[in-house]
Design an enzyme around this catalytic site. Structure first.
Site, PDB file in Angstrom:
ATOM      1  N   VAL A  32      -0.808  -0.316  35.358  1.00 42.04           N
ATOM      2  CA  VAL A  32      -2.243  -0.899  35.783  1.00 42.04           C
ATOM      3  C   VAL A  32      -2.524  -0.452  36.757  1.00 42.04           C
ATOM      4  O   VAL A  32      -3.029  -0.336  37.303  1.00 42.04           O
ATOM      5  CB  VAL A  32      -0.746  -2.110  36.266  1.00 42.04           C
ATOM      6  CG1 VAL A  32       0.372  -2.343  37.370  1.00 42.04           C
ATOM      7  CG2 VAL A  32      -2.049  -3.372  36.048  1.00 42.04           C
ATOM      8  N   ASP A  33      -1.325   0.788  37.263  1.00 43.05           N
ATOM      9  CA  ASP A  33      -2.248   0.726  38.463  1.00 43.05           C
ATOM     10  C   ASP A  33      -3.514   1.964  38.391  1.00 43.05           C
ATOM     11  O   ASP A  33      -4.109   1.404  38.770  1.00 43.05           O
ATOM     12  CB  ASP A  33      -1.074   1.904  39.048  1.00 43.05           C
ATOM     13  CG  ASP A  33      -1.353   2.781  40.680  1.00 43.05           C
ATOM     14  OD1 ASP A  33      -1.797   2.311  41.334  1.00 43.05           O
ATOM     15  OD2 ASP A  33       0.529   3.930  41.105  1.00 43.05           O
ATOM     16  N   GLY A 122       7.635  -1.467  32.623  1.00 49.19           N
ATOM     17  CA  GLY A 122       6.739  -0.387  32.260  1.00 49.19           C
ATOM     18  C   GLY A 122       7.769   0.870  32.319  1.00 49.19           C
ATOM     19  O   GLY A 122       8.524   1.112  31.609  1.00 49.19           O
ATOM     20  N   TYR A 124       9.355   2.163  34.743  1.00 45.35           N
ATOM     21  CA  TYR A 124      10.235   1.844  35.336  1.00 45.35           C
ATOM     22  C   TYR A 124      11.265   1.103  34.476  1.00 45.35           C
ATOM     23  O   TYR A 124      11.886   0.587  35.334  1.00 45.35           O
ATOM     24  CB  TYR A 124       9.646   0.743  37.373  1.00 45.35           C
ATOM     25  CG  TYR A 124       9.348   2.369  38.501  1.00 45.35           C
ATOM     26  CD1 TYR A 124       8.682   3.549  37.610  1.00 45.35           C
ATOM     27  CD2 TYR A 124       8.746   1.295  39.186  1.00 45.35           C
ATOM     28  CE1 TYR A 124       7.930   4.566  38.621  1.00 45.35           C
ATOM     29  CE2 TYR A 124       8.121   2.473  40.144  1.00 45.35           C
ATOM     30  CZ  TYR A 124       7.697   3.958  40.199  1.00 45.35           C
ATOM     31  OH  TYR A 124       7.059   4.660  40.909  1.00 45.35           O
TER      32      TYR A 124
HETATM   33  N1  AR6 Z   1      -3.111  -5.659  33.153  1.00 46.03           N
HETATM   34  C1  AR6 Z   1      -2.090  -6.079  33.428  1.00 46.03           C
HETATM   35  N2  AR6 Z   1      -0.259  -5.877  33.000  1.00 46.03           N
HETATM   36  C2  AR6 Z   1      -0.741  -4.594  32.492  1.00 46.03           C
HETATM   37  C3  AR6 Z   1      -1.944  -3.631  32.986  1.00 46.03           C
HETATM   38  C4  AR6 Z   1      -3.395  -4.506  32.964  1.00 46.03           C
HETATM   39  N3  AR6 Z   1      -4.361  -3.031  33.135  1.00 46.03           N
HETATM   40  N4  AR6 Z   1      -1.642  -2.252  32.460  1.00 46.03           N
HETATM   41  C5  AR6 Z   1      -0.230  -2.399  32.320  1.00 46.03           C
HETATM   42  N5  AR6 Z   1      -0.004  -3.391  32.388  1.00 46.03           N
HETATM   43  P1  AR6 Z   1       3.635   0.024  34.809  1.00 46.03           P
HETATM   44  P2  AR6 Z   1       6.271  -0.387  36.926  1.00 46.03           P
HETATM   45  C6  AR6 Z   1       1.317  -3.809  32.403  1.00 46.03           C
HETATM   46  O1  AR6 Z   1       4.431   0.687  34.175  1.00 46.03           O
HETATM   47  O2  AR6 Z   1       6.735  -0.627  35.428  1.00 46.03           O
HETATM   48  C7  AR6 Z   1       2.330   4.005  37.771  1.00 46.03           C
HETATM   49  O3  AR6 Z   1       2.112   5.111  37.332  1.00 46.03           O
HETATM   50  C8  AR6 Z   1       2.535  -3.277  31.907  1.00 46.03           C
HETATM   51  O4  AR6 Z   1       2.814  -3.681  30.041  1.00 46.03           O
HETATM   52  O5  AR6 Z   1       2.091  -0.163  35.511  1.00 46.03           O
HETATM   53  O6  AR6 Z   1       6.772  -0.758  37.600  1.00 46.03           O
HETATM   54  C9  AR6 Z   1       2.677   3.747  38.968  1.00 46.03           C
HETATM   55  O7  AR6 Z   1       2.151   4.343  39.590  1.00 46.03           O
HETATM   56  C10 AR6 Z   1       3.783  -3.767  31.883  1.00 46.03           C
HETATM   57  O8  AR6 Z   1       4.124  -4.894  31.578  1.00 46.03           O
HETATM   58  O9  AR6 Z   1       4.572  -0.423  36.046  1.00 46.03           O
HETATM   59  C11 AR6 Z   1       4.155   4.468  38.484  1.00 46.03           C
HETATM   60  O10 AR6 Z   1       5.188   5.254  38.457  1.00 46.03           O
HETATM   61  C12 AR6 Z   1       3.467  -3.841  33.612  1.00 46.03           C
HETATM   62  O11 AR6 Z   1       2.167  -3.906  33.502  1.00 46.03           O
HETATM   63  C13 AR6 Z   1       4.524   3.420  37.720  1.00 46.03           C
HETATM   64  O12 AR6 Z   1       3.614   3.435  37.040  1.00 46.03           O
HETATM   65  C14 AR6 Z   1       4.085  -2.706  34.673  1.00 46.03           C
HETATM   66  O13 AR6 Z   1       4.167  -1.402  34.114  1.00 46.03           O
HETATM   67  C15 AR6 Z   1       5.003   1.929  37.689  1.00 46.03           C
HETATM   68  O14 AR6 Z   1       6.130   1.626  36.741  1.00 46.03           O
END
Ligand code: AR6
Length: 171
Positions: A32-33, A122, A124
């Site tokens: 999402v970042d 995700g 993490y």
């Molecule tokens: N909109 C909403 N949710 C989303 C989107 C989107 N566009 N894309 C992904 N998700 P993650 P974390 C969901 O991996 O686990 C990054 O590299 C995804 O399906 O984005 O907190 C950061 O820089 C999941 O349910 O974040 C950190 O290094 C949720 O968002 C690391 O990932 C979180 O997944 C953080 O890991």
């Protein structure tokens, strides 16, 4: 405070603030970042760099705010979720802090509507069910005269079903 769940992409959501599941460098990443920085454009990264220059890294559980560049939101609140590990209590407390500190920051900014992704579930690898229980509990507990609506934006069906079950349990 009204609580809603939506399945979709958080960069497309029309709230005053959207929350980013960032990492402590604040310099972007995947998931999402990556989506938020891509859709929001370079201004968000520039703001993140300014924060880094001022205060250094963002610790796990804490939250900082930037403008939202090209997004329709006014603010992006960047919070750093915990990487899941065997210390369930410590990880749970840190995830709770992400929601609490993001809401406190939003309230100070006068935000009326805010959207959260499913932080840490995700890359993490935080277990989705436990993460959702923590998120819903913390948002329900948070009393605010300012924030009117919180939207949980789920990107995958599994999270959507978990949140719907928690928010609308069968009678
Ligand atoms: N909109 C909403 N949710 C989303 C989107 C989107 N566009 N894309 C992904 N998700 P993650 P974390 C969901 O991996 O686990 C990054 O590299 C995804 O399906 O984005 O907190 C950061 O820089 C999941 O349910 O974040 C950190 O290094 C949720 O968002 C690391 O990932 C979180 O997944 C953080 O890991």
């Amino acid at each position: 405070m009204k609580i809603e769940v939506i399945k979709g992409d958080i960069t497309k959501i029309n709230t005053d603030a959207i929350v980013n599941a960032a990492n402590s460098s604040l310099l972007g990443g995947g998931g999402v970042d990556g989506a938020i920085h891509r859709a929001g454009g370079p201004q968000i990264l520039e703001d993140c760099r300014a924060i880094r220059n001022r205060q250094g890294k963002c610790n796990t559980g804490e939250a900082v705010v930037t403008t939202a560049g090209n997004l329709s939101a006014q603010y992006v609140i960047h919070t750093v979720g915990p990487v899941w590990n065997d210390d369930k209590e410590k990880s749970s407390k840190l995830l709770l802090d992400c929601y609490k500190n993001s809401l406190l920051l939003a309230e100070n900014l006068g935000v009326k509507t805010i959207a959260f992704p499913n932080i840490s579930t995700g890359i993490y690898k935080f277990p989705k069910e436990l993460a959702a229980e923590i998120a819903v509990d913390e948002v329900r507990k948070f009393q605010s005269d300012i924030i009117e609506k919180v939207i949980f934006v789920c990107f995958d069906e599994e999270n959507e079903e978990i949140y719907k079950k928690l928010l609308n349990p069968p009678l």
